[in-house]
Design an enzyme around this catalytic site. Structure first.
Site, PDB file in Angstrom:
ATOM      1  N   THR A   1       0.814  -1.214   0.000  1.00 56.26           N
ATOM      2  CA  THR A   1       0.000   0.000   0.000  1.00 56.26           C
ATOM      3  C   THR A   1       0.846   1.261   0.000  1.00 56.26           C
ATOM      4  OG1 THR A   1      -1.800  -1.129   1.151  1.00 56.26           O
ATOM      5  CG2 THR A   1      -1.774   1.266   1.298  1.00 56.26           C
TER       6      THR A   1
ATOM      7  N   SER B   1       0.972  -7.478  -0.979  1.00 54.83           N
ATOM      8  CA  SER B   1       1.583  -8.498  -0.123  1.00 54.83           C
ATOM      9  C   SER B   1       0.671  -9.681   0.146  1.00 54.83           C
ATOM     10  CB  SER B   1       2.061  -7.888   1.196  1.00 54.83           C
ATOM     11  OG  SER B   1       0.997  -7.621   2.069  1.00 54.83           O
TER      12      SER B   1
ATOM     13  N   THR C   1       1.435  -4.440   4.302  1.00 56.78           N
ATOM     14  CA  THR C   1       1.227  -4.766   5.708  1.00 56.78           C
ATOM     15  C   THR C   1       0.555  -6.121   5.930  1.00 56.78           C
ATOM     16  OG1 THR C   1      -0.878  -3.553   5.741  1.00 56.78           O
ATOM     17  CG2 THR C   1       1.112  -2.337   6.371  1.00 56.78           C
ATOM     18  N   ASP C   2      -0.190  -6.625   4.940  1.00 55.34           N
ATOM     19  CA  ASP C   2      -0.948  -7.859   5.178  1.00 55.34           C
ATOM     20  C   ASP C   2      -0.052  -9.020   5.595  1.00 55.34           C
ATOM     21  OD1 ASP C   2      -3.329  -6.631   4.664  1.00 55.34           O
ATOM     22  OD2 ASP C   2      -3.685  -7.569   2.717  1.00 55.34           O
TER      23      ASP C   2
END
Length: 349
Positions: free
Chosen positions: A13, A64, A95-96
């Site tokens: 992101t 991700s 971030t995932d």
């Protein structure tokens, strides 16, 4: 003299832009996002010469959630080449699955003697009120601080890689580490506060006793690791069926509380059969601040069937550990040794 930092931009992101189908990764981020950090304050408040960035942009950039073992394999090969040449590494990641990659790097990079900082953001760098500039500033300050380990920088906090998880999609406080806490907190005006020295925390860093520099554990892109999560009802029967037929050499079992499972006869026999044929079954707690341990008699049957007690392993650390185990052909004793070396093993409560 400026510290030379290798930047590995994988996607996520932080650098995304709008497209007709929604946010997608874009390579333009690095042209401007890191420029402000070529001159930043030191941890003690005095100016230093700043950071010099050499950037590598992955092709293709990924969301991700599309992370694969092939990505891990390629990134480890690249880092093995680059780490000895630089004073630190900044890894920009979605971030995932950022915490999964952080745990993998912490366990796979043996003898790491410089900072490797991972960060991302909840909103794109160019978005209004983005958290990306703050996360990049925290990362730059962490690289200057120089703690020699893999860590996650997010929203003014530095977390040890082992034990960290994504805890929110709504808040700028996107990460937490229930067991090991933070390594320090950073504010633009005050700098670092509450920094923990290595003797003051247990960070999950693995030491293999070597003194000959960096050594990289391999990730086999074809390594097979299953994750089974128990919920009340049918799941225990499905888990038993899966264990009977799977060819995967490593399984993660997310059980209840302190590692408890139903003592269903068919399930326990499936576990015993799986471990008897050489399968590695790592039992971890579903609870974010959970600790699998020999506390309740309810978990006794599972332990006796050959399950490995995952101690303080969260799912991210367990995934990294068992991926390395499946890649390296580890046995149960080796897994237990790695758990102990990473300060994750069971302790009597």
């Amino acid at each position: 003299m400026k510290k030379r930092i290798f930047v590995l931009y994988t996607g996520g992101t932080i650098g995304m832009v709008q497209s007709p189908d929604g946010l997608r990764p874009d390579a333009a981020l690095l042209d401007t996002a890191l420029a402000p950090f070529s001159q930043i304050p030191s941890p003690h408040g005095s100016d230093i010469s700043g950071l010099s960035f050499d950037m590598h942009t992955c092709t293709p950039l990924i969301d991700s959630s599309a992370l694969s073992l092939q990505n891990w394999h390629e990134w480890l090969e690249l880092l093995a080449e680059k780490i000895p040449r630089y004073d630190g590494v900044l890894l920009l990641h979605g971030t995932d699955t950022l915490a999964y990659t952080a745990a993998l790097l912490a366990l796979a990079l043996r003898g790491l003697d410089k900072p490797l900082v991972l960060t991302g953001s909840q909103r794109p760098f160019a978005a209004k009120n983005s958290d990306a500039p703050r996360n990049l500033a925290t990362s730059a300050a962490a690289l200057v601080l120089g703690l020699p380990q893999a860590a996650i920088a997010f929203n003014g906090k530095l977390f040890p890689a082992i034990g960290s998880s994504k805890c929110s999609t709504e808040s700028d406080d996107g990460f937490a580490n229930p067991h090991f806490g933070t390594l320090g907190e950073w504010r633009p005006q005050q700098g670092w506060q509450n920094v923990k020295k290595p003797s003051e925390y247990t960070d999950g860093t693995v030491s293999d006793g070597l003194s000959d520099g960096l050594r990289i554990l391999n990730v086999n892109p074809r390594a097979e690791v299953l994750c089974l999560t128990l919920i009340p009802g049918y799941a225990v029967r499905e888990a038993a069926d899966t264990l009977r037929r799977t060819r995967a050499p490593a399984v993660i079992m997310q059980s209840y509380g302190h590692g408890n499972t139903p003592d269903d006869a068919g399930f326990i026999e499936a576990v015993r059969s799986y471990t008897a044929r050489g399968g590695l079954l790592l039992n971890i707690s579903q609870v974010p601040h959970g600790h699998a341990a020999a506390v309740y008699a309810q978990g006794g049957a599972l332990r006796q069937a050959g399950a490995i007690c995952g101690g303080r392993c969260n799912l991210e650390a367990a995934t990294a550990l068992m991926t390395l185990a499946a890649s390296g052909g580890w046995n149960q004793k080796r897994v237990e040794e790695e758990l102990a070396a990473a300060h994750l093993a069971e302790s009597r409560l």
